[in-house]
Design a protein around this motif. Structure first.
Motif, mmCIF file in Angstrom:
data_model
loop_
_atom_site.group_PDB
_atom_site.id
_atom_site.type_symbol
_atom_site.label_atom_id
_atom_site.label_comp_id
_atom_site.label_asym_id
_atom_site.label_seq_id
_atom_site.Cartn_x
_atom_site.Cartn_y
_atom_site.Cartn_z
ATOM 1 N N GLN A 53 60.293 0.707 13.181
ATOM 2 C CA GLN A 53 59.080 1.451 13.539
ATOM 3 C C GLN A 53 58.469 0.924 14.838
ATOM 4 O OE1 GLN A 53 56.025 1.122 10.545
ATOM 5 N NE2 GLN A 53 54.507 1.891 11.995
ATOM 6 N N MET A 54 58.508 -0.423 15.016
ATOM 7 C CA MET A 54 57.899 -1.011 16.208
ATOM 8 C C MET A 54 58.841 -1.013 17.403
ATOM 9 S SD MET A 54 56.060 -4.268 14.407
ATOM 10 C CE MET A 54 54.902 -4.819 15.642
ATOM 11 N N GLY A 55 60.066 -0.553 17.193
ATOM 12 C CA GLY A 55 61.021 -0.504 18.299
ATOM 13 C C GLY A 55 61.613 -1.853 18.635
ATOM 14 N N LEU A 56 61.591 -2.793 17.659
ATOM 15 C CA LEU A 56 62.072 -4.149 17.935
ATOM 16 C C LEU A 56 63.591 -4.243 17.924
ATOM 17 C CD1 LEU A 56 59.529 -6.293 15.919
ATOM 18 C CD2 LEU A 56 59.702 -6.049 18.387
ATOM 19 N N ASN A 57 64.276 -3.165 17.437
ATOM 20 C CA ASN A 57 65.736 -3.227 17.384
ATOM 21 C C ASN A 57 66.373 -2.926 18.725
ATOM 22 O OD1 ASN A 57 65.724 -3.910 14.735
ATOM 23 N ND2 ASN A 57 65.772 -1.786 14.018
ATOM 24 N N GLN A 58 65.568 -2.401 19.633
ATOM 25 C CA GLN A 58 66.133 -2.071 20.934
ATOM 26 C C GLN A 58 66.367 -3.339 21.751
ATOM 27 O OE1 GLN A 58 62.980 0.644 21.548
ATOM 28 N NE2 GLN A 58 64.361 2.342 21.913
ATOM 29 N N PRO A 59 67.266 -3.258 22.764
ATOM 30 C CA PRO A 59 67.507 -4.440 23.597
ATOM 31 C C PRO A 59 66.221 -4.884 24.296
ATOM 32 C CG PRO A 59 69.028 -2.672 24.148
ATOM 33 C CD PRO A 59 68.107 -2.133 23.129
ATOM 34 N N VAL A 60 66.189 -6.181 24.616
ATOM 35 C CA VAL A 60 64.942 -6.756 25.120
ATOM 36 C C VAL A 60 64.494 -6.099 26.425
ATOM 37 C CG1 VAL A 60 66.177 -8.679 26.201
ATOM 38 C CG2 VAL A 60 63.769 -8.907 25.678
ATOM 39 N N PHE A 61 65.471 -5.706 27.291
ATOM 40 C CA PHE A 61 65.051 -5.130 28.567
ATOM 41 C C PHE A 61 64.457 -3.743 28.401
ATOM 42 C CE2 PHE A 61 67.418 -8.652 30.279
ATOM 43 C CZ PHE A 61 66.572 -9.036 31.309
ATOM 44 N N VAL A 62 65.003 -2.996 27.430
ATOM 45 C CA VAL A 62 64.422 -1.685 27.139
ATOM 46 C C VAL A 62 62.983 -1.856 26.688
ATOM 47 C CG1 VAL A 62 64.579 0.348 25.658
ATOM 48 C CG2 VAL A 62 66.665 -0.734 26.529
ATOM 49 N N ARG A 63 62.783 -2.850 25.789
ATOM 50 C CA ARG A 63 61.418 -3.096 25.289
ATOM 51 C C ARG A 63 60.492 -3.520 26.411
ATOM 52 N NH1 ARG A 63 61.343 -7.351 21.372
ATOM 53 N NH2 ARG A 63 63.551 -7.759 21.669
ATOM 54 N N TYR A 64 61.045 -4.343 27.329
ATOM 55 C CA TYR A 64 60.212 -4.790 28.454
ATOM 56 C C TYR A 64 59.745 -3.597 29.278
ATOM 57 C CZ TYR A 64 58.848 -6.661 32.957
ATOM 58 O OH TYR A 64 58.160 -6.926 34.107
ATOM 59 N N PHE A 65 60.692 -2.662 29.567
ATOM 60 C CA PHE A 65 60.296 -1.538 30.413
ATOM 61 C C PHE A 65 59.307 -0.631 29.700
ATOM 62 C CE2 PHE A 65 64.076 -2.778 32.874
ATOM 63 C CZ PHE A 65 63.428 -2.932 34.094
ATOM 64 N N VAL A 66 59.471 -0.464 28.398
ATOM 65 C CA VAL A 66 58.489 0.326 27.642
ATOM 66 C C VAL A 66 57.122 -0.346 27.727
ATOM 67 C CG1 VAL A 66 57.815 1.085 25.329
ATOM 68 C CG2 VAL A 66 60.198 1.287 26.060
ATOM 69 N N TRP A 67 57.129 -1.674 27.520
ATOM 70 C CA TRP A 67 55.869 -2.425 27.507
ATOM 71 C C TRP A 67 55.180 -2.389 28.868
ATOM 72 C CZ3 TRP A 67 54.812 -7.359 29.864
ATOM 73 C CH2 TRP A 67 53.574 -7.900 29.504
ATOM 74 N N ILE A 68 55.978 -2.671 29.940
ATOM 75 C CA ILE A 68 55.362 -2.737 31.261
ATOM 76 C C ILE A 68 54.916 -1.341 31.708
ATOM 77 C CG2 ILE A 68 57.456 -2.523 32.713
ATOM 78 C CD1 ILE A 68 54.700 -5.044 33.392
ATOM 79 N N GLY A 69 55.679 -0.300 31.273
ATOM 80 C CA GLY A 69 55.286 1.069 31.590
ATOM 81 C C GLY A 69 53.946 1.395 30.959
ATOM 82 N N ASN A 70 53.796 1.044 29.685
ATOM 83 C CA ASN A 70 52.521 1.275 29.004
ATOM 84 C C ASN A 70 51.414 0.448 29.636
ATOM 85 O OD1 ASN A 70 53.536 3.105 27.201
ATOM 86 N ND2 ASN A 70 54.059 1.532 25.689
ATOM 87 N N ALA A 71 51.754 -0.807 30.027
ATOM 88 C CA ALA A 71 50.742 -1.684 30.617
ATOM 89 C C ALA A 71 50.218 -1.074 31.915
ATOM 90 C CB ALA A 71 51.328 -3.061 30.871
ATOM 91 N N PHE A 72 51.115 -0.468 32.696
ATOM 92 C CA PHE A 72 50.691 0.180 33.944
ATOM 93 C C PHE A 72 49.706 1.304 33.673
ATOM 94 C CE2 PHE A 72 54.008 -1.614 36.761
ATOM 95 C CZ PHE A 72 53.166 -1.862 37.835
ATOM 96 N N ARG A 73 49.908 1.968 32.534
ATOM 97 C CA ARG A 73 48.981 3.048 32.186
ATOM 98 C C ARG A 73 47.761 2.491 31.453
ATOM 99 N NH1 ARG A 73 52.974 5.604 29.188
ATOM 100 N NH2 ARG A 73 54.720 5.402 30.608
ATOM 101 N N GLY A 74 47.687 1.180 31.358
ATOM 102 C CA GLY A 74 46.503 0.565 30.765
ATOM 103 C C GLY A 74 46.547 0.492 29.255
ATOM 104 N N ASP A 75 47.766 0.537 28.658
ATOM 105 C CA ASP A 75 47.857 0.479 27.201
ATOM 106 C C ASP A 75 48.665 -0.755 26.806
ATOM 107 O OD1 ASP A 75 48.118 0.847 24.523
ATOM 108 O OD2 ASP A 75 49.583 2.461 24.670
ATOM 109 N N PHE A 76 48.043 -1.694 26.134
ATOM 110 C CA PHE A 76 48.723 -2.928 25.773
ATOM 111 C C PHE A 76 49.115 -2.973 24.303
ATOM 112 C CE2 PHE A 76 46.642 -4.213 29.715
ATOM 113 C CZ PHE A 76 47.703 -4.820 30.347
ATOM 114 N N GLY A 77 49.017 -1.854 23.633
ATOM 115 C CA GLY A 77 49.465 -1.803 22.239
ATOM 116 C C GLY A 77 48.422 -2.292 21.244
#
Lengths: 313, 265
Positions: A53-77
């Protein structure tokens, strides 16, 4: 222009580098976000479901890009510790307090260190110099949290000028917030004042030996005219860079001092998040402070360029 | 001005010497046990038997300050030595080789250097977990960049000088040039920044222990003692004051030494 552009690119690269390091650091941990949320005793099935559900099964770099993409839009989860609370709202509720505390500390540094620095540079007697050296060296070495404890003892328990732990947010009463924050600000800024005084005095003294000073004296300027009209302007140039460092130190110092004075700020949020292993909050706060410090460095570079055009070459 | 006439240097050496002896002795022997609790001695004020008084568990504060100062000293010494050795090697190589390697190393340096060491140490400790070894690891890594920067600039300054050039002409190898020509001329600037680093390490270690992320109880640490004492300021102000003074004196001694060294031409 080319200089400014180069600086901006360096700034963005630095920020991305920090975000990558922080993110990777928290990804290599044996205990991941799912364990942190459900506790050590959770069943493997529930953990697997939550990871999916949290997307933790994806590779770490995919998760990083999702995270940094959201962070750019001002969403830190979402925070792990407070279920259903977004990291943004946690930070937003505390940012004002920390910003005000840092601002008051910085104003204190400027207001006290410049006159004392000039005064200290003027001391030419052996005793005067020795006293200034001892006082500044002694003050520089006091850890700000210990100073905070001493201030609490003197002003809260002794003189009862404020009650420790009874902080009023600026939204409720700006005046009361400022009065309370003066005490932690004093604990943060006192060692920084000593550092700036020493730096400014050294800078003034080294300027006093230069040729233009002799010229000014030869023209018939008085000691004060030379000092305020010629020397001060030039000796402030290195101080600007130094003040940039001081701002970063104030931000770091406030993390600990907020804890001493129970100020609900970014620092207390960070420490609580670290002790509770609330990674999304830690990542967001670190990135925020990193952004702030890098922005300050950029502003300092720009001021430096405006004051001393030689750096562009 | 020579070192022998320099008052800052002499006073700094005396202060540092005295506190170092106390701290190092404290690692092996203390007048009282640092962990044994005693109900009768709870918050006993300073006296001849207990010169710094006793804490909330009736433990002798002087013994705990001795051992805490010893731990702080060990942490500061090992982090600074680690940062200095690794940083100097990296800085020398970056300065000697130049090119893209140098560029990459220096950009990383700029980023790390812009951050206050306490903040970075907090981040490191937050994923390594609290504890003495982790604090040493975190601070040690953080000190690498500042030494790398100084070693690099010393290398750049000395690289073009004639005695280095002639050593190259004679056919000396790179390691030989670095150890025999560069290091003897660069070590003073590297050591004087080690003094600054030592003080930063002392304050950062105390700060981390204050936050509960450094040395774990029941082992004494100066920062944690102050943090515990802040709950009992009214009953026992001495509990907070003596560990604080110990930190200040430790830092003051070393900064007087580095002040003195910086004035020597």
């Amino acid at each position: 222009m080319k200089y400014v552009l180069k600086k901006i690119i360096t700034l963005i690269v630095a920020l991305l580098l920090i975000s990558l390091i922080v993110f990777l650091a928290f990804s290599v941990l044996p205990s991941d976000a799912a364990i942190a949320k459900l506790g050590q005793n959770a069943t493997p099935e529930r953990l697997a479901a939550l990871r999916e559900q949290m997307g933790l099964n994806q590779p770490v770099f995919v998760r990083y890009f999702v995270w940094i993409g959201n962070a750019f839009r001002g969403d830190f989860g979402q925070s792990l510790q407070y279920t259903g609370v977004s990291v943004n709202s946690l930070i937003a509720g505390r940012l004002g307090n920390s910003a005000l505390l840092s601002l008051i500390s910085f104003i204190m540094v400027i207001v006290f260190s410049i006159p004392i620095g000039i005064f200290s540079a003027k001391r030419r007697t052996v005793v005067g110099k020795a006293t200034m050296t001892t006082v500044t060296q002694l003050t520089m070495g006091i850890p700000s949290f210990f100073l905070g404890v001493l201030i609490t003892y003197a002003f809260s328990l002794g003189l009862k000028w404020f009650i420790i732990g009874q902080y009023t947010p600026p939204a409720k009463s700006f005046g009361a917030a400022v009065v309370y924050l003066i005490f932690p600000a004093l604990a943060i800024s006192l060692p920084k004042i000593a550092m700036t005084v020493k730096f400014l005095a050294t800078s003034i003294r080294s300027e006093l030996h230069k040729d233009y000073v002799r010229t000014a004296y030869a023209k018939g300027c008085t000691r004060n005219q030379v000092l305020y009209g010629h020397v001060l302007k030039n000796s402030m140039v290195p101080v600007i860079t130094f003040l940039g460092v001081i701002v970063a130190e104030i931000v770091a110092g406030s993390i600990v001092v907020e804890q001493v004075f129970a100020v609900p700020g970014i620092g207390t949020l960070l420490i609580t998040a670290i002790t509770n292993r609330d990674y999304p909050v830690v990542e967001a706060v670190v990135l925020l402070i990193a952004f702030f410090i890098i922005a300050i460095n950029f502003i300092v570079d720009m001021i430096y360029m405006a004051v001393d055009p030689r750096v562009k070459l | 001005m020579s070192l022998k006439k320099n008052k800052s240097f002499i006073i700094g050496c005396i202060i540092t010497g005295v506190i170092l002896i106390i701290a190092i002795v404290g690692l092996f022997w203390t007048p009282y046990s640092t962990t044994k609790m005693s109900l009768e001695l709870k918050f006993a004020p300073p006296s001849i038997a207990h010169i710094f008084g006793c804490d909330n568990y009736g433990r002798d504060i002087f013994s705990r300050v001795m051992q805490g100062a010893g731990t702080t000293f060990l942490v500061a010494l090992s982090t600074v030595s680690f940062g200095m050795i690794v940083g100097t090697i990296i800085g020398f190589i970056a300065g000697y080789v130049g090119g893209w390697f140098d560029e990459v190393i220096m950009r990383i340096n700029d980023v790390v250097n812009a951050f206050p060491s306490l903040l970075l140490a907090l981040v490191f400790v937050s994923f390594l977990g609290p504890g003495l070894m982790n604090v040493i690891a975190a601070l040690g890594i953080l000190f690498i960049p500042s030494f790398a920067r100084i070693a690099r600039s010393e290398m750049l300054r000395l690289k073009g000088m004639q005695f280095v050039q002639s050593a190259k002409l004679v056919g000396d190898s790179a390691p030989r040039i670095i150890f025999a020509q560069i290091l003897p001329n660069a070590y003073i600037s590297i050591l004087s920044s080690a003094a600054v680093g030592f003080n930063n390490a002392v304050i950062a270690e105390a700060g981390l222990s204050y936050l509960g992320l450094g040395v774990q109880p029941p082992n004494p640490s100066l920062g944690r003692m102050i943090s515990e004492a802040s709950n009992y300021l009214l009953q026992a102000p001495w509990y907070a004051i003596f560990p604080g003074i110990a930190i200040i004196v430790l830092v003051l001694g070393v900064s007087l030494i580095s002040e003195g060294v910086s004035k020597v031409d």
